[in-house]
Design a protein around this motif. Structure first.
Motif, PDB file in Angstrom:
ATOM      1  N   SER A 109       0.639  -1.198   0.170  1.00 52.67           N
ATOM      2  CA  SER A 109       0.124   0.018   0.160  1.00 52.67           C
ATOM      3  C   SER A 109       0.928   1.298   0.061  1.00 52.67           C
ATOM      4  O   SER A 109       2.130   1.286   0.488  1.00 52.67           O
ATOM      5  CB  SER A 109      -0.855   0.055   1.228  1.00 52.67           C
ATOM      6  N   GLN A 110       0.392   2.164  -0.612  1.00 49.82           N
ATOM      7  CA  GLN A 110       1.132   3.529  -0.609  1.00 49.82           C
ATOM      8  C   GLN A 110       0.686   4.339   0.656  1.00 49.82           C
ATOM      9  O   GLN A 110      -0.342   4.913   0.496  1.00 49.82           O
ATOM     10  CB  GLN A 110       0.914   4.535  -1.887  1.00 49.82           C
ATOM     11  N   ASN A 111       1.384   4.358   1.484  1.00 49.55           N
ATOM     12  CA  ASN A 111       1.226   5.330   2.678  1.00 49.55           C
ATOM     13  C   ASN A 111       2.402   5.786   3.235  1.00 49.55           C
ATOM     14  O   ASN A 111       3.350   5.306   2.917  1.00 49.55           O
ATOM     15  CB  ASN A 111       0.414   4.584   3.699  1.00 49.55           C
ATOM     16  N   GLU A 112       2.266   6.904   3.997  1.00 48.49           N
ATOM     17  CA  GLU A 112       3.512   7.688   4.465  1.00 48.49           C
ATOM     18  C   GLU A 112       4.059   7.040   5.617  1.00 48.49           C
ATOM     19  O   GLU A 112       3.861   7.608   6.756  1.00 48.49           O
ATOM     20  CB  GLU A 112       3.404   9.038   4.384  1.00 48.49           C
ATOM     21  N   THR A 113       4.746   5.987   5.442  1.00 50.09           N
ATOM     22  CA  THR A 113       5.105   5.346   6.960  1.00 50.09           C
ATOM     23  C   THR A 113       6.741   5.260   7.148  1.00 50.09           C
ATOM     24  O   THR A 113       7.532   5.404   6.120  1.00 50.09           O
ATOM     25  CB  THR A 113       4.524   3.750   6.975  1.00 50.09           C
ATOM     26  N   ASP A 114       7.059   5.322   8.453  1.00 47.71           N
ATOM     27  CA  ASP A 114       8.725   5.122   8.679  1.00 47.71           C
ATOM     28  C   ASP A 114       9.272   6.369   7.968  1.00 47.71           C
ATOM     29  O   ASP A 114      10.349   6.231   7.418  1.00 47.71           O
ATOM     30  CB  ASP A 114       9.283   3.966   8.270  1.00 47.71           C
ATOM     31  N   ASN A 162       2.976   9.282 -10.025  1.00 49.08           N
ATOM     32  CA  ASN A 162       2.011   9.135  -8.607  1.00 49.08           C
ATOM     33  C   ASN A 162       2.889   8.961  -7.504  1.00 49.08           C
ATOM     34  O   ASN A 162       2.546   9.668  -6.459  1.00 49.08           O
ATOM     35  CB  ASN A 162       1.154   8.095  -8.950  1.00 49.08           C
ATOM     36  N   GLU A 163       3.780   8.280  -7.358  1.00 50.05           N
ATOM     37  CA  GLU A 163       4.690   8.332  -6.299  1.00 50.05           C
ATOM     38  C   GLU A 163       5.360   9.462  -5.835  1.00 50.05           C
ATOM     39  O   GLU A 163       5.432   9.680  -4.516  1.00 50.05           O
ATOM     40  CB  GLU A 163       5.610   6.908  -6.363  1.00 50.05           C
ATOM     41  N   ASN A 164       5.903  10.189  -6.802  1.00 51.88           N
ATOM     42  CA  ASN A 164       6.615  11.383  -6.575  1.00 51.88           C
ATOM     43  C   ASN A 164       5.685  12.399  -5.998  1.00 51.88           C
ATOM     44  O   ASN A 164       5.953  13.296  -5.194  1.00 51.88           O
ATOM     45  CB  ASN A 164       7.457  11.660  -7.691  1.00 51.88           C
ATOM     46  N   GLN A 165       4.402  12.537  -6.777  1.00 56.07           N
ATOM     47  CA  GLN A 165       3.326  13.233  -6.005  1.00 56.07           C
ATOM     48  C   GLN A 165       3.188  12.940  -4.659  1.00 56.07           C
ATOM     49  O   GLN A 165       2.951  13.687  -3.751  1.00 56.07           O
ATOM     50  CB  GLN A 165       2.019  13.310  -6.930  1.00 56.07           C
ATOM     51  N   GLN A 166       3.185  11.509  -4.191  1.00 59.56           N
ATOM     52  CA  GLN A 166       2.752  11.254  -3.032  1.00 59.56           C
ATOM     53  C   GLN A 166       3.772  11.663  -1.779  1.00 59.56           C
ATOM     54  O   GLN A 166       3.689  11.868  -0.832  1.00 59.56           O
ATOM     55  CB  GLN A 166       2.639   9.658  -2.971  1.00 59.56           C
ATOM     56  N   ILE A 167       5.244  11.598  -2.632  1.00 61.39           N
ATOM     57  CA  ILE A 167       6.456  12.173  -1.587  1.00 61.39           C
ATOM     58  C   ILE A 167       6.096  13.668  -1.434  1.00 61.39           C
ATOM     59  O   ILE A 167       6.186  14.185  -0.053  1.00 61.39           O
ATOM     60  CB  ILE A 167       7.644  11.871  -2.385  1.00 61.39           C
ATOM     61  N   GLU A 168       5.788  14.353  -2.174  1.00 62.05           N
ATOM     62  CA  GLU A 168       5.514  15.889  -1.979  1.00 62.05           C
ATOM     63  C   GLU A 168       4.411  16.236  -0.865  1.00 62.05           C
ATOM     64  O   GLU A 168       4.563  17.003  -0.290  1.00 62.05           O
ATOM     65  CB  GLU A 168       5.011  16.678  -3.446  1.00 62.05           C
ATOM     66  N   TYR A 192       7.754  14.503   8.264  1.00 58.90           N
ATOM     67  CA  TYR A 192       6.381  14.505   7.815  1.00 58.90           C
ATOM     68  C   TYR A 192       5.452  15.644   7.452  1.00 58.90           C
ATOM     69  O   TYR A 192       5.532  16.586   8.025  1.00 58.90           O
ATOM     70  CB  TYR A 192       5.501  13.695   8.858  1.00 58.90           C
ATOM     71  N   GLY A 193       4.800  15.529   6.422  1.00 59.67           N
ATOM     72  CA  GLY A 193       3.898  16.791   5.959  1.00 59.67           C
ATOM     73  C   GLY A 193       2.616  16.517   6.972  1.00 59.67           C
ATOM     74  O   GLY A 193       2.510  15.392   7.734  1.00 59.67           O
ATOM     75  N   SER A 194       1.671  17.308   7.104  1.00 59.66           N
ATOM     76  CA  SER A 194       0.494  17.107   7.662  1.00 59.66           C
ATOM     77  C   SER A 194      -0.334  15.847   7.421  1.00 59.66           C
ATOM     78  O   SER A 194      -0.740  15.309   8.490  1.00 59.66           O
ATOM     79  CB  SER A 194      -0.276  18.363   7.637  1.00 59.66           C
ATOM     80  N   ASP A 195      -0.337  15.387   6.437  1.00 60.53           N
ATOM     81  CA  ASP A 195      -0.968  14.291   5.846  1.00 60.53           C
ATOM     82  C   ASP A 195      -0.185  13.040   6.631  1.00 60.53           C
ATOM     83  O   ASP A 195      -0.659  12.139   6.981  1.00 60.53           O
ATOM     84  CB  ASP A 195      -1.259  13.963   4.544  1.00 60.53           C
ATOM     85  N   GLY A 196       0.922  12.935   6.436  1.00 56.94           N
ATOM     86  CA  GLY A 196       2.078  11.894   6.660  1.00 56.94           C
ATOM     87  C   GLY A 196       2.156  11.554   8.116  1.00 56.94           C
ATOM     88  O   GLY A 196       2.250  10.417   8.564  1.00 56.94           O
ATOM     89  N   GLU A 197       1.881  12.491   9.093  1.00 55.51           N
ATOM     90  CA  GLU A 197       2.096  12.198  10.570  1.00 55.51           C
ATOM     91  C   GLU A 197       0.768  11.903  11.098  1.00 55.51           C
ATOM     92  O   GLU A 197       0.987  11.267  12.398  1.00 55.51           O
ATOM     93  CB  GLU A 197       2.923  13.503  11.237  1.00 55.51           C
TER      94      GLU A 197
END
Length: 518
Positions: free
Chosen positions: A21-26, A398-404, A437-442
């Motif tokens: 899954s694509q999520n902002e972990t670790d 898509n993945e680089n957009q998810q990084i941003e 983390y950005g606000s979404d990632g944390e």
């Protein structure tokens, strides 16, 4: 299971713990680095970019090599203790592991410079080059060794429900063991809904006991090759090339069971060839993953001696340009109520790609007071939104957009002090490595809580050390404590809230540097 390389790239390089899954972990686990270097530098929390004269400073600011007065060779063995506290579905467990390693060794060759002259006049203008130094050394920038072990009772969703959701829209004739949903279908964990062959039901939708195990090993090493010059004891300049070697491996195991016999033979399906009603008892999914490769970067730095007691430094390190290769395979076992085991395994797979880390900017101030007290303060800036994945066979748009979206610009602050009492030195330091983390990632939330929570994406550092120095040799020791939080999602729930593993990792390191001057 043929893991999607797009997800693997984001997961391993930016720390996305779930490989499906694509999520902002670790947060940025593979692009960030820990404190590293000699015991002297570590004892001062790694705040050494303007001080120079130590290999820790050379890796932060290559101009630091020009402050060596003699040639130097050193080695730093260390012992690390990792205590990982994992929370999952309201439960928590601890895992304590130790590791021995060589954290650093290096060589600095220093030489005085005598400019030649013609007709008795110096050919140089401005500050004259008084000395220069060449340095080469090895530093372990990061160690990934740790274990995660935790479990809980999930009343909201299940892993087999996740498989059913992934299978939706696929004809049964198209399934193979190259995908995790294909292994789920071939092991009787999912089955078509009667009358609709493109929709699937799962062996257990909720009310299951779940366990998560993960063993991670690996490291990031860097070889640094630098040159620096001392101009009139006022300006120090340096340049270096870093060659990094990255190696990471993970064995992820997820187990799910029906301890209260809630699900039983809920489908009413009978497998005549096995003589078994396919009632769910337990499943075990295991995934082996590794990534390895190398990269390079460039650094340039300046240190200015404003006064006899004040130095200021500035350094920039280019992105590290990695070329990496992932290798992976997985297996799935389903044990029915009757005790029959259905085992499936995926073929091994691999994928090659490129990854670019953020640029690192470092600024520092070094104060020398009363000839016995040294105070260093360092600040760093890294913009994690600029990290980039690329490949000749896939765009990674898509993945680089998810990084941003998931990460942000991060600021690190470190401060350290050293007091000299004869040949004995006492050191201490504090550091805060900023939230990536950005606000979404944390943010995170699971079914056990009523509101959103945020992980503490910053890393706290506390250090202490001492040393003994004579003219031709020295011994330094340091203790370094680091604490941080990260998270990962074992699977994306088809409905409700996905379960989240939140880790609090405390690292305690003991470092011992032996050095000779000549």
């Amino acid at each position: 299971m043929r893991i999607n390389p797009r997800i693997v790239g984001l997961g391993l390089l930016l720390g996305v713990g779930s490989l499906f899954s694509q999520n902002e972990t670790d947060a940025a686990r593979m692009s960030a680095t820990s404190l590293s270097g000699t015991a002297r530098g570590l004892g001062m929390a790694g705040a050494f970019s303007a001080a120079g004269g130590d290999f820790t400073g050379v890796t932060l600011n290559p101009a630091g090599g020009a402050l060596y007065r003699r040639s130097d060779i050193m080695v730093t063995p260390s012992l690390l203790f990792n205590n990982n506290r994992s929370k999952y579905l309201g439960e928590s467990e601890n895992q304590l592991k130790s590791r021995f390693q060589v954290s650093n060794f290096g060589l600095v060759i220093q030489s005085e410079y005598e400019p030649y002259s013609q007709y008795g006049r110096s050919l140089e203008k401005g500050p004259k080059l008084k000395s220069f130094a060449f340095s080469v050394g090895y530093t372990q920038l990061e160690n990934y060794y740790r274990e995660t072990s935790t479990s809980g009772f999930n009343t909201d969703n299940s892993f087999s429900g996740y498989l059913a959701a992934r299978a939706t829209g696929t004809s049964p004739s198209m399934f193979s063991d190259e995908t995790v949903q294909g292994m789920g279908y071939n092991s009787w964990l999912i089955d078509p809904v009667p009358g609709d062959s493109l929709r699937y039901r799962s062996a257990a939708d909720n009310y299951v006991s779940q366990s998560v195990f993960r063993i991670e090993t690996g490291r990031v090493n860097e070889w640094t090759f630098g040159a620096s010059g001392n101009f009139g004891d006022r300006i120090y300049a340096g340049f270096s090339v870093g060659v990094r070697d990255l190696d990471y491996s993970s064995r992820f195991t997820f187990e799910e069971s029906d301890p209260y016999k809630i699900h039983g033979t809920q489908w009413g399906v009978y497998n005549s060839s096995a003589g078994d009603s396919i009632g769910f008892n337990s499943l075990r999914f295991q995934e082996n993953f590794s990534t390895s490769g190398s990269g390079y970067n460039f650094s340039f730095g300046l240190i200015a001696r404003a006064t006899d007691f004040l130095r200021v430094g500035l350094a920039v390190q280019s992105p590290t340009f990695y070329s990496l290769k992932d290798e992976y395979n997985s297996s799935l076992q389903h044990i029915s109520d009757a005790g029959t085991a259905y085992n499936r395994s995926s073929p091994s797979g691999s994928f090659s790609y490129r990854f670019t880390t953020p640029t690192r900017l470092t600024a520092g101030v070094s104060l020398i007071l009363l000839k016995s007290l040294l105070i260093n303060i360092d600040g760093q800036m890294l913009d994690y939104t600029t990290a980039n994945l690329s490949s000749n066979s896939y765009s990674f748009k898509n993945e680089n957009q998810q990084i941003e979206k998931s990460f942000k610009r991060s600021y690190n602050l470190k401060a350290g002090a050293e007091y000299k009492y004869g040949p004995v030195y006492f050191r201490g330091g504090l550091g805060f490595l900023g939230n990536v983390y950005g606000s979404d990632g944390e943010l995170w939330k699971d079914a056990t809580q009523t509101g959103d929570k945020r992980i503490q994406g910053w890393r706290r550092i506390a250090t202490a050390g001492m040393g003994y120095r004579e003219e031709s040799f020295y011994i330094d020791i340091a203790m370094v404590n680091q604490k941080q939080e990260d998270k990962f999602t074992p699977y994306d729930a088809p409905s409700g809230l996905s379960p989240v593993v939140v880790n609090t990792l405390s690292k305690m390191g003991y470092y011992l540097t032996f050095g000779l001057r000549f």
